[in-house]
Design an enzyme around this catalytic site. Structure first.
Site, mmCIF file in Angstrom:
data_model
loop_
_atom_site.group_PDB
_atom_site.id
_atom_site.type_symbol
_atom_site.label_atom_id
_atom_site.label_comp_id
_atom_site.label_asym_id
_atom_site.label_seq_id
_atom_site.Cartn_x
_atom_site.Cartn_y
_atom_site.Cartn_z
ATOM 1 N N HIS A 199 45.267 40.200 26.867
ATOM 2 C CA HIS A 199 46.216 41.306 26.876
ATOM 3 C C HIS A 199 46.255 42.011 25.527
ATOM 4 O O HIS A 199 46.544 43.196 25.435
ATOM 5 C CB HIS A 199 47.615 40.792 27.231
ATOM 6 C CG HIS A 199 47.861 40.778 28.697
ATOM 7 N ND1 HIS A 199 48.493 39.751 29.343
ATOM 8 C CD2 HIS A 199 47.541 41.669 29.640
ATOM 9 C CE1 HIS A 199 48.557 40.025 30.626
ATOM 10 N NE2 HIS A 199 47.983 41.178 30.829
ATOM 11 N N ARG A 306 40.570 43.124 42.413
ATOM 12 C CA ARG A 306 40.442 41.655 42.388
ATOM 13 C C ARG A 306 41.847 41.107 42.613
ATOM 14 O O ARG A 306 42.693 41.199 41.728
ATOM 15 C CB ARG A 306 39.911 41.190 41.034
ATOM 16 C CG ARG A 306 38.476 41.631 40.730
ATOM 17 C CD ARG A 306 38.037 41.091 39.372
ATOM 18 N NE ARG A 306 36.611 41.155 39.174
ATOM 19 C CZ ARG A 306 35.991 42.065 38.407
ATOM 20 N NH1 ARG A 306 36.699 42.971 37.768
ATOM 21 N NH2 ARG A 306 34.684 42.047 38.274
ATOM 22 N N ARG A 342 39.614 43.356 47.773
ATOM 23 C CA ARG A 342 38.748 42.196 48.003
ATOM 24 C C ARG A 342 39.641 41.004 48.294
ATOM 25 O O ARG A 342 40.597 40.750 47.553
ATOM 26 C CB ARG A 342 37.907 41.925 46.769
ATOM 27 C CG ARG A 342 37.108 40.647 46.926
ATOM 28 C CD ARG A 342 36.236 40.371 45.748
ATOM 29 N NE ARG A 342 36.994 39.860 44.618
ATOM 30 C CZ ARG A 342 36.452 39.607 43.426
ATOM 31 N NH1 ARG A 342 35.176 39.850 43.244
ATOM 32 N NH2 ARG A 342 37.170 39.143 42.452
ATOM 33 N N GLU A 441 26.432 39.304 46.820
ATOM 34 C CA GLU A 441 26.376 38.706 45.484
ATOM 35 C C GLU A 441 25.727 37.326 45.495
ATOM 36 O O GLU A 441 25.753 36.610 44.511
ATOM 37 C CB GLU A 441 27.773 38.677 44.857
ATOM 38 C CG GLU A 441 28.878 38.136 45.740
ATOM 39 C CD GLU A 441 30.258 38.237 45.089
ATOM 40 O OE1 GLU A 441 30.368 38.578 43.897
ATOM 41 O OE2 GLU A 441 31.253 37.942 45.790
ATOM 42 N N ASN A 464 27.443 40.795 39.027
ATOM 43 C CA ASN A 464 27.822 39.726 38.091
ATOM 44 C C ASN A 464 27.441 38.366 38.673
ATOM 45 O O ASN A 464 26.852 37.520 38.003
ATOM 46 C CB ASN A 464 29.333 39.734 37.816
ATOM 47 C CG ASN A 464 29.797 41.066 37.262
ATOM 48 O OD1 ASN A 464 28.988 41.838 36.791
ATOM 49 N ND2 ASN A 464 31.085 41.320 37.331
ATOM 50 N N ASP A 465 27.790 38.184 39.935
ATOM 51 C CA ASP A 465 27.435 36.914 40.578
ATOM 52 C C ASP A 465 25.994 36.903 41.056
ATOM 53 O O ASP A 465 25.338 35.868 41.021
ATOM 54 C CB ASP A 465 28.379 36.630 41.755
ATOM 55 C CG ASP A 465 29.661 35.994 41.269
ATOM 56 O OD1 ASP A 465 29.579 35.063 40.448
ATOM 57 O OD2 ASP A 465 30.753 36.438 41.680
ATOM 58 N N ARG A 475 27.392 32.078 34.585
ATOM 59 C CA ARG A 475 27.794 33.302 33.886
ATOM 60 C C ARG A 475 28.826 33.052 32.795
ATOM 61 O O ARG A 475 29.102 33.943 31.992
ATOM 62 C CB ARG A 475 28.264 34.383 34.874
ATOM 63 C CG ARG A 475 29.566 34.142 35.561
ATOM 64 C CD ARG A 475 29.780 35.137 36.714
ATOM 65 N NE ARG A 475 30.887 36.043 36.475
ATOM 66 C CZ ARG A 475 31.474 36.776 37.414
ATOM 67 N NH1 ARG A 475 31.033 36.736 38.660
ATOM 68 N NH2 ARG A 475 32.466 37.559 37.136
ATOM 69 N N CYS A 512 29.551 47.139 42.211
ATOM 70 C CA CYS A 512 30.788 46.979 41.449
ATOM 71 C C CYS A 512 30.680 45.939 40.335
ATOM 72 O O CYS A 512 31.682 45.585 39.728
ATOM 73 C CB CYS A 512 31.956 46.645 42.370
ATOM 74 S SG CYS A 512 31.765 45.077 43.216
HETATM 75 C C1 PEP Z 1 30.557 40.556 40.843
HETATM 76 O O1 PEP Z 1 30.333 39.367 41.076
HETATM 77 O O2 PEP Z 1 29.690 41.353 40.449
HETATM 78 C C2 PEP Z 1 31.907 41.103 41.002
HETATM 79 C C3 PEP Z 1 32.135 42.391 40.896
HETATM 80 O O3 PEP Z 1 32.925 40.257 41.229
HETATM 81 P P1 PEP Z 1 33.543 39.236 40.144
HETATM 82 O O4 PEP Z 1 33.077 39.699 38.792
HETATM 83 O O5 PEP Z 1 35.011 39.346 40.336
HETATM 84 O O6 PEP Z 1 32.986 37.934 40.563
HETATM 85 MG MG MG Z 2 31.661 38.157 42.236
#
Ligand code: PEP
Ligand code: MG
Length: 598
Positions: A199, A306, A342, A441, A464-465, A475, A512
């Site tokens: 924050h 999220r 989501r 993902e 990301n995943d 990650r 995303c």
């Molecule tokens: C992802 O996995 O790319 C994603 C957008 O979701 P998170 O980062 O919340 O796992």
């Molecule tokens: Mg994800």
């Protein structure tokens, strides 16, 4: 003879949390923790007195926080939720009731009791495999620290008393400390501790003061009065730089200011390529309060909400009404633009304090996201009811995370249909035709994307995943982060495969993951055929600028060209040159690192 190179006495590299470059004097402040040396047992006679002392400390803390909140500068008032969350923590059962109980049951002093409660909460949070969520423990620690200060009567220097233009150097700054910063005096800050999603970082960005955190040794190595250059874009701090370096950074300051204002001026223009292709730029959010910033930065709806946050705020699960009200408020604020909710993406039952915690050996491969929801249909149904009901108040879509194959989509959709039937029977307003999406993902979902596309209305690629699972890189493990590479040819091929499957079935696709907000990746993503990108709100103006400087024809050529390259390094090198070429004046001015380029 060779010219001497500009130099600094010391250089530190940390985590850049709030952009901008500043040059100024250091002011080292002591935000060290209260030292609690005394732990003692209290006898029956003194238990009541100890409880009273604790209650008084809670009340004093509450009054201080309310005072801080009321005194917040007008332009950061929207962030007062940080102090609201502190006030909520102050009333939290696990912290306060548990401490009061401990004093009686264990007959110990209030300081010791609250420290034990804090440790218990820490243990629970440490099981949560989500950087954002696990960082929230710092909020609980900050509140505890304030209570301890009130118990011990140890005063703390107020940052609002800083009188000269300085750069604050501290071991750690809590968000409440940040709210005390006098922005007309404090030029920026650097800290030993801290992470990207704290924050404190959010506040620093709202106050628009540069900040670098996670420097480890800053308070040990920097003295009061040292001259500092803080580069909040690159995450660098230079101590006592020579004149050459100062001039270099002053030039960078001018460039950065120039490009920042140019980018901001155009953030409300559509993201349209030079040859007229329109791209939809949406935002990722974690909580309701971020929606205002999304609008300010020129976002067109929320591509990823999220929803985990509401589940972690309290030890108990949120009820349907709480979820519904939150989703409805976001939907109304965002309408007529789309809000994509989501469904819950948490690992196992780690977040429920009242249940036995099961520690998984491999949480990323464990009972996460849709797997957890299908195993706990009641929790899932409550969330789906809230989502469907919010759909009556805006343009809401729902998507399922961590889909590995069709079976999960079918099961999730069956539960969605069941819930719709119940809402119908109860006569509760909801959206019976809500669009349903799958997050792509997991590599297996890429492989069967053509099958999945027959059963959902849209895909959202979570890179990301996808990178984590495709390249076998945890990650959150710093040791292997050097391998975390969006430009790995395997990732680019997977994105192409998903786009082809979606294209053949005629469904929408967005992306995303963090890649969407990366200036180097965007030309390739467009060239591959993505028409919707969803990103962190602050990246929006820059990404729009990149898109507005590109032609779709060239982006397609880029995608083809990088498709022929065989290593991530080659792709990266190609894209750095390419983006530099798009902004030659900026490249010359040395401001490209401001964008994370080159
Ligand atoms: C992802 O996995 O790319 C994603 C957008 O979701 P998170 O980062 O919340 O796992
Ligand atoms: Mg994800």
């Amino acid at each position: 003879m060779t010219e001497p190179q500009p130099a600094a006495e010391k250089r530190f590299k940390g985590i850049a949390v709030s952009p901008g470059i500043i040059i100024g004097k250091a002011r080292v402040v002591d935000r060290s923790k209260v030292k609690i040396f005394y732990r003692y047992l209290v006898d029956d006679v003194h238990v009541a007195r100890e409880q009273e002392r604790f209650a008084l400390a809670l009340r004093a803390t509450e009054e201080q926080l309310v005072r801080l909140k009321n005194g917040m500068p007008e332009h950061v008032k929207e962030h007062s939720f940080i102090l609201d969350s502190y006030l909520m923590i102050l009333k939290d059962n696990m912290l306060c009731d548990a401490t009061a109980r401990r004093i009686v049951e264990e007959k110990i002093n209030a300081e010791w009791a609250i420290k034990k409660s804090l440790q218990e909460i820490r243990d629970i949070f440490s099981q949560i495999d989500d950087e954002y969520i696990s960082n929230r423990i710092h909020d609980v620690e900050n509140v505890t620290e304030r209570v301890l200060r009130n118990l011990s009567g140890q005063p703390q220097e107020s940052l609002s008393e800083v009188r000269e233009r300085v750069i604050i150097v501290a071991h750690d700054l809590s968000p409440a400390d940040t709210t005390e910063l006098n922005v007309s005096k404090v030029m920026g800050f650097v800290t030993d501790l801290g992470g990207r999603t704290s924050h404190t970082a959010i506040m620093a960005q709202a106050l628009e003061i540069p900040g670098v955190v996670g420097l480890a040794q800053a308070t040990k190595e920097i003295r009061d009065g040292d001259l500092l250059i803080v580069d909040g874009n690159a995450g660098e701090v230079l101590v006592n730089p020579d004149d050459g370096l100062i001039i270099e950074y002053q030039e960078k300051q001018v460039q950065v200011a120039k490009y920042k204002s140019a980018i901001a001026r155009t953030s409300h223009l559509p993201a349209e390529t030079l040859d007229g292709h329109r791209v939809r730029i949406m935002a990722n959010i974690e909580f309701l309060e971020e929606v205002t910033a999304v609008r300010e930065y020129g976002g067109e709806g929320i591509g990823l909400y999220r929803t985990e946050f509401l589940y972690l705020k309290n030890p108990q699960l949120p009820d349907e009404e709480e979820l519904f009200e939150d989703y409805r408020d976001v939907a109304e604020l965002v309408a007529p633009d789309v809000l994509i909710l989501r469904t819950l993406d948490l690992g196992g039952d780690k977040f429920m304090a009242d249940l036995e915690i099961t520690r998984e050996m491999n949480p990323a491969l464990g009972l996460r996201a849709i797997r957890f929801c299908l195993k706990e249909p009641e929790i899932f149904e409550t969330q789906l009811r809230a989502i469907l009901r919010a759909g009556a108040y805006g343009n809401v879509q729902v998507m399922f995370p961590m889909i590995s194959g069709l079976q999960e989509v079918l099961e999730a959709k069956a539960i969605l249909e069941k819930v719709k039937g119940e809402l119908e029977a109860q006569g509760l307003p909801h959206d019976p035709d809500m669009k349903v999406g799958a997050m792509i993902e997991i590599p297996s979902a890429v492989t069967v994307a053509d099958i999945l596309a027959q059963h959902v209305d849209f895909f959202s690629i979570g890179t990301n995943d996808l990178i984590q699972y495709a390249l076998a890189i945890d990650r959150i493990n710093g040791d292997v982060s050097y391998l975390y590479e969006p430009f790995h040819p395997a990732i680019l091929r997977m994105i192409r495969q998903v786009l082809e499957a979606a294209g053949a079935a005629g469904i929408d696709v967005s992306l995303c993951g963090e890649m969407a907000g990366d200036p180097l990746c965007v030309p390739v993503l467009l060239g591959l055929g993505l028409e919707t990108l969803s990103m962190n709100a602050r990246s929006i103006p820059l990404i729009k600028t990149i898109i507005r400087s590109l032609s779709m024809e060239d982006a397609r050529k880029d995608a083809e060209e990088v498709g022929r390259l065989t290593t991530a390094d080659e792709v990266r090198g190609y894209m750095v040159d390419r983006v530099r070429g798009l902004f030659p004046d900026m490249d010359e001015g040395g401001a490209l690192p401001f964008w994370g380029v080159g």
